[in-house]
Design an enzyme around this catalytic site. Structure first.
Site, PDB file in Angstrom:
ATOM      1  N   ARG A  66      -1.272  27.498  -5.010  1.00 30.03           N
ATOM      2  CA  ARG A  66      -0.563  28.121  -6.144  1.00 30.03           C
ATOM      3  C   ARG A  66       0.953  28.075  -5.963  1.00 30.03           C
ATOM      4  O   ARG A  66       1.483  28.309  -4.895  1.00 30.03           O
ATOM      5  CB  ARG A  66      -0.994  29.582  -6.291  1.00 30.03           C
ATOM      6  CG  ARG A  66      -0.135  30.348  -7.306  1.00 30.03           C
ATOM      7  CD  ARG A  66      -0.807  31.554  -7.849  1.00 30.03           C
ATOM      8  NE  ARG A  66      -1.194  32.531  -6.846  1.00 30.03           N
ATOM      9  CZ  ARG A  66      -1.960  33.599  -7.122  1.00 30.03           C
ATOM     10  NH1 ARG A  66      -2.403  33.794  -8.356  1.00 30.03           N
ATOM     11  NH2 ARG A  66      -2.286  34.444  -6.170  1.00 30.03           N
TER      12      ARG A  66
ATOM     13  N   ARG B 122      -5.624  40.854   1.295  1.00 30.45           N
ATOM     14  CA  ARG B 122      -5.869  41.195  -0.120  1.00 30.45           C
ATOM     15  C   ARG B 122      -7.375  41.202  -0.407  1.00 30.45           C
ATOM     16  O   ARG B 122      -7.875  42.075  -1.112  1.00 30.45           O
ATOM     17  CB  ARG B 122      -5.158  40.206  -1.041  1.00 30.45           C
ATOM     18  CG  ARG B 122      -3.680  40.545  -1.194  1.00 30.45           C
ATOM     19  CD  ARG B 122      -2.843  39.354  -1.562  1.00 30.45           C
ATOM     20  NE  ARG B 122      -3.138  38.766  -2.849  1.00 30.45           N
ATOM     21  CZ  ARG B 122      -2.811  37.525  -3.178  1.00 30.45           C
ATOM     22  NH1 ARG B 122      -2.209  36.733  -2.307  1.00 30.45           N
ATOM     23  NH2 ARG B 122      -3.088  37.070  -4.370  1.00 30.45           N
TER      24      ARG B 122
ATOM     25  N   ARG C  74       4.361  32.346  -3.670  1.00 29.84           N
ATOM     26  CA  ARG C  74       4.442  33.808  -3.548  1.00 29.84           C
ATOM     27  C   ARG C  74       4.343  34.192  -2.079  1.00 29.84           C
ATOM     28  O   ARG C  74       3.505  33.656  -1.358  1.00 29.84           O
ATOM     29  CB  ARG C  74       3.281  34.450  -4.321  1.00 29.84           C
ATOM     30  CG  ARG C  74       3.580  34.637  -5.788  1.00 29.84           C
ATOM     31  CD  ARG C  74       2.377  35.030  -6.581  1.00 29.84           C
ATOM     32  NE  ARG C  74       1.563  36.100  -6.005  1.00 29.84           N
ATOM     33  CZ  ARG C  74       0.486  36.615  -6.591  1.00 29.84           C
ATOM     34  NH1 ARG C  74       0.101  36.155  -7.772  1.00 29.84           N
ATOM     35  NH2 ARG C  74      -0.204  37.561  -6.008  1.00 29.84           N
TER      36      ARG C  74
ATOM     37  N   LYS D 253      -6.779  34.519 -13.609  1.00 28.82           N
ATOM     38  CA  LYS D 253      -6.394  35.498 -14.635  1.00 28.82           C
ATOM     39  C   LYS D 253      -5.063  35.145 -15.300  1.00 28.82           C
ATOM     40  O   LYS D 253      -4.965  35.116 -16.524  1.00 28.82           O
ATOM     41  CB  LYS D 253      -6.267  36.914 -14.016  1.00 28.82           C
ATOM     42  CG  LYS D 253      -7.529  37.418 -13.342  1.00 28.82           C
ATOM     43  CD  LYS D 253      -7.323  38.826 -12.769  1.00 28.82           C
ATOM     44  CE  LYS D 253      -6.276  38.928 -11.684  1.00 28.82           C
ATOM     45  NZ  LYS D 253      -6.583  38.187 -10.450  1.00 28.82           N
TER      46      LYS D 253
ATOM     47  N   ARG E  72      -7.081  48.055 -11.478  1.00 28.94           N
ATOM     48  CA  ARG E  72      -7.577  47.469 -10.235  1.00 28.94           C
ATOM     49  C   ARG E  72      -8.390  48.460  -9.423  1.00 28.94           C
ATOM     50  O   ARG E  72      -8.867  48.126  -8.342  1.00 28.94           O
ATOM     51  CB  ARG E  72      -6.408  46.951  -9.416  1.00 28.94           C
ATOM     52  CG  ARG E  72      -6.229  45.438  -9.509  1.00 28.94           C
ATOM     53  CD  ARG E  72      -5.139  45.036  -8.547  1.00 28.94           C
ATOM     54  NE  ARG E  72      -5.173  43.666  -8.157  1.00 28.94           N
ATOM     55  CZ  ARG E  72      -4.511  42.681  -8.749  1.00 28.94           C
ATOM     56  NH1 ARG E  72      -3.818  42.906  -9.827  1.00 28.94           N
ATOM     57  NH2 ARG E  72      -4.559  41.468  -8.264  1.00 28.94           N
TER      58      ARG E  72
HETATM   59  P1  ADP Z   1      -3.316  38.025  -8.089  1.00 31.91           P
HETATM   60  O1  ADP Z   1      -2.767  37.166  -9.184  1.00 31.91           O
HETATM   61  O2  ADP Z   1      -3.440  37.269  -6.815  1.00 31.91           O
HETATM   62  O3  ADP Z   1      -4.557  38.722  -8.499  1.00 31.91           O
HETATM   63  P2  ADP Z   1      -1.226  39.887  -8.809  1.00 31.91           P
HETATM   64  O4  ADP Z   1      -0.046  39.036  -9.087  1.00 31.91           O
HETATM   65  O5  ADP Z   1      -1.985  40.401  -9.958  1.00 31.91           O
HETATM   66  O6  ADP Z   1      -2.193  39.125  -7.778  1.00 31.91           O
HETATM   67  O7  ADP Z   1      -0.785  41.129  -7.908  1.00 31.91           O
HETATM   68  C1  ADP Z   1      -0.042  40.927  -6.732  1.00 31.91           C
HETATM   69  C2  ADP Z   1      -0.046  42.211  -5.936  1.00 31.91           C
HETATM   70  O8  ADP Z   1       0.567  43.262  -6.698  1.00 31.91           O
HETATM   71  C3  ADP Z   1      -1.440  42.748  -5.581  1.00 31.91           C
HETATM   72  O9  ADP Z   1      -1.975  42.169  -4.403  1.00 31.91           O
HETATM   73  C4  ADP Z   1      -1.125  44.243  -5.390  1.00 31.91           C
HETATM   74  O10 ADP Z   1      -0.480  44.467  -4.137  1.00 31.91           O
HETATM   75  C5  ADP Z   1      -0.089  44.488  -6.490  1.00 31.91           C
HETATM   76  N1  ADP Z   1      -0.734  44.923  -7.726  1.00 31.91           N
HETATM   77  C6  ADP Z   1      -0.871  44.194  -8.872  1.00 31.91           C
HETATM   78  N2  ADP Z   1      -1.517  44.910  -9.813  1.00 31.91           N
HETATM   79  C7  ADP Z   1      -1.793  46.112  -9.257  1.00 31.91           C
HETATM   80  C8  ADP Z   1      -2.477  47.284  -9.698  1.00 31.91           C
HETATM   81  N3  ADP Z   1      -3.002  47.368 -10.941  1.00 31.91           N
HETATM   82  N4  ADP Z   1      -2.584  48.324  -8.845  1.00 31.91           N
HETATM   83  C9  ADP Z   1      -2.055  48.277  -7.615  1.00 31.91           C
HETATM   84  N5  ADP Z   1      -1.431  47.202  -7.117  1.00 31.91           N
HETATM   85  C10 ADP Z   1      -1.295  46.125  -7.929  1.00 31.91           C
HETATM   86  P1  ADP Z   2      -4.863  34.971 -10.675  1.00 35.88           P
HETATM   87  O1  ADP Z   2      -3.816  35.405 -11.674  1.00 35.88           O
HETATM   88  O2  ADP Z   2      -6.245  35.430 -11.025  1.00 35.88           O
HETATM   89  O3  ADP Z   2      -4.514  35.333  -9.266  1.00 35.88           O
HETATM   90  P2  ADP Z   2      -3.909  32.235 -11.236  1.00 35.88           P
HETATM   91  O4  ADP Z   2      -4.051  32.060 -12.688  1.00 35.88           O
HETATM   92  O5  ADP Z   2      -2.554  32.443 -10.682  1.00 35.88           O
HETATM   93  O6  ADP Z   2      -4.942  33.394 -10.720  1.00 35.88           O
HETATM   94  O7  ADP Z   2      -4.608  30.969 -10.521  1.00 35.88           O
HETATM   95  C1  ADP Z   2      -4.616  30.849  -9.113  1.00 35.88           C
HETATM   96  C2  ADP Z   2      -4.351  29.390  -8.750  1.00 35.88           C
HETATM   97  O8  ADP Z   2      -5.483  28.600  -9.125  1.00 35.88           O
HETATM   98  C3  ADP Z   2      -3.157  28.763  -9.462  1.00 35.88           C
HETATM   99  O9  ADP Z   2      -2.582  27.834  -8.598  1.00 35.88           O
HETATM  100  C4  ADP Z   2      -3.794  28.070 -10.674  1.00 35.88           C
HETATM  101  O10 ADP Z   2      -3.018  26.955 -11.115  1.00 35.88           O
HETATM  102  C5  ADP Z   2      -5.115  27.629 -10.112  1.00 35.88           C
HETATM  103  N1  ADP Z   2      -6.214  27.629 -11.087  1.00 35.88           N
HETATM  104  C6  ADP Z   2      -6.414  28.471 -12.126  1.00 35.88           C
HETATM  105  N2  ADP Z   2      -7.563  28.172 -12.773  1.00 35.88           N
HETATM  106  C7  ADP Z   2      -8.105  27.125 -12.108  1.00 35.88           C
HETATM  107  C8  ADP Z   2      -9.314  26.344 -12.290  1.00 35.88           C
HETATM  108  N3  ADP Z   2     -10.179  26.592 -13.292  1.00 35.88           N
HETATM  109  N4  ADP Z   2      -9.542  25.338 -11.413  1.00 35.88           N
HETATM  110  C9  ADP Z   2      -8.684  25.078 -10.404  1.00 35.88           C
HETATM  111  N5  ADP Z   2      -7.540  25.768 -10.190  1.00 35.88           N
HETATM  112  C10 ADP Z   2      -7.258  26.772 -11.032  1.00 35.88           C
END
Ligand code: ADP
Ligand code: ADP
Ligand code: ZN
Length: 218
Positions: free
Chosen positions: A126, A170, A159, A13, A88
């Site tokens: 990541r 998670r 992170r 994302k 979420r």
């Molecule tokens: P990821 O990229 O792995 O999907 P995020 O960076 O979006 O994770 O979010 C990290 C953490 O922040 C989540 O695991 C949750 O604890 C919290 N968080 C993010 N967005 C929300 C939301 N919309 N509602 C509740 N908690 C959230």
């Molecule tokens: P999210 O915000 O959904 O948690 P991220 O964009 O942070 O996801 O991506 C999670 C990890 O996977 C990062 O290390 C990113 O560089 C990597 N990544 C993202 N897209 C791809 C893909 N298409 N193939 C392989 N790795 C990816």
């Protein structure tokens, strides 16, 4: 319009939202980035959110919805927005619809679909920029200079919630709510699904096509 990018943790994302925002001029708003900025600033909101984030749980809706509402009221978020990490759960999705009810704006969702095994591999590699939040991967999307952000020169860090125990929590705590959110947008014919597997660039092309089809850009 508001484009909601849905996907499991690690689905891509943040990576895709950043590229799509750059290409289209839409604002990219990520709740995870907002929380991490609050934590880094040592604010009361950050302190409260941290305990939930470190446990792999969702931060309570009252905190999250309040934070995103203020962010959506800022000038750069008046027009086109890509939401990354919100909503979420169904309560958050309903709160967003309620907030938009009296405006001309609509919210529509695109799901980035990725297999669970791939999620874990993505998350374990990541690294994120401590300056601008950009997401990298040790092997799939490395920076030009090891440990340093291409965009801003900031230091890359892991992170704290990407440690394996927290990743498992998670997945356990959040995937069911994601399914509910998917069902919520599907039920109102506001869901598109994009295959999130494959190279970052390939996924980006598919996503840009889907985003154009729902009216984010030409
Ligand atoms: P990821 O990229 O792995 O999907 P995020 O960076 O979006 O994770 O979010 C990290 C953490 O922040 C989540 O695991 C949750 O604890 C919290 N968080 C993010 N967005 C929300 C939301 N919309 N509602 C509740 N908690 C959230
Ligand atoms: P999210 O915000 O959904 O948690 P991220 O964009 O942070 O996801 O991506 C999670 C990890 O996977 C990062 O290390 C990113 O560089 C990597 N990544 C993202 N897209 C791809 C893909 N298409 N193939 C392989 N790795 C990816
Ligand atoms: Zn950076």
């Amino acid at each position: 319009m508001i484009l909601i990018l849905l996907g499991a943790p690690g689905a891509g994302k943040g990576t895709q939202a950043e590229a799509l925002a750059t290409a289209t001029g839409a604002a990219h708003i990520a709740t995870g980035d907002l929380f991490r900025a609050e934590i880094a600033a040592g604010s009361a909101l950050g302190l409260e959110a941290k305990s939930f984030i470190d446990a792999g749980k969702l931060v309570p809706d009252a905190v999250t919805i309040g934070m995103i509402s203020s962010r959506l009221a800022e000038p750069d978020a008046r027009n086109r927005v890509i939401l990354d990490g919100f909503p979420r759960n169904v309560e958050q999705a309903e709160a967003l619809d309620a907030a938009l009810a009296h405006s001309a704006r609509t919210a529509t969702a695109i799901l980035l679909e990725v297999d669970r095994d791939a999620l874990v591999a993505r998350i374990s590699g990541r690294r994120i920029c401590s300056g601008c939040s950009r997401s990298y991967h040790l092997t799939k999307n490395p920076p030009k200079h090891e440990g340093t952000c291409d965009a801003c020169g900031g230091a890359l860090t892991m992170r704290s919630d990407d440690a394996p125990e927290t990743v498992a929590a998670r997945m356990t705590n959040q995937l069911a709510a994601l399914d509910d959110v998917i069902a919520f947008y599907r039920a109102s014919s506001r869901l598109q699904v994009v295959d999130g597997e494959g190279e970052i660039g390939e996924v980006g092309v598919r996503l840009a096509r889907a985003a154009a089809a729902v009216g984010l850009h030409e």
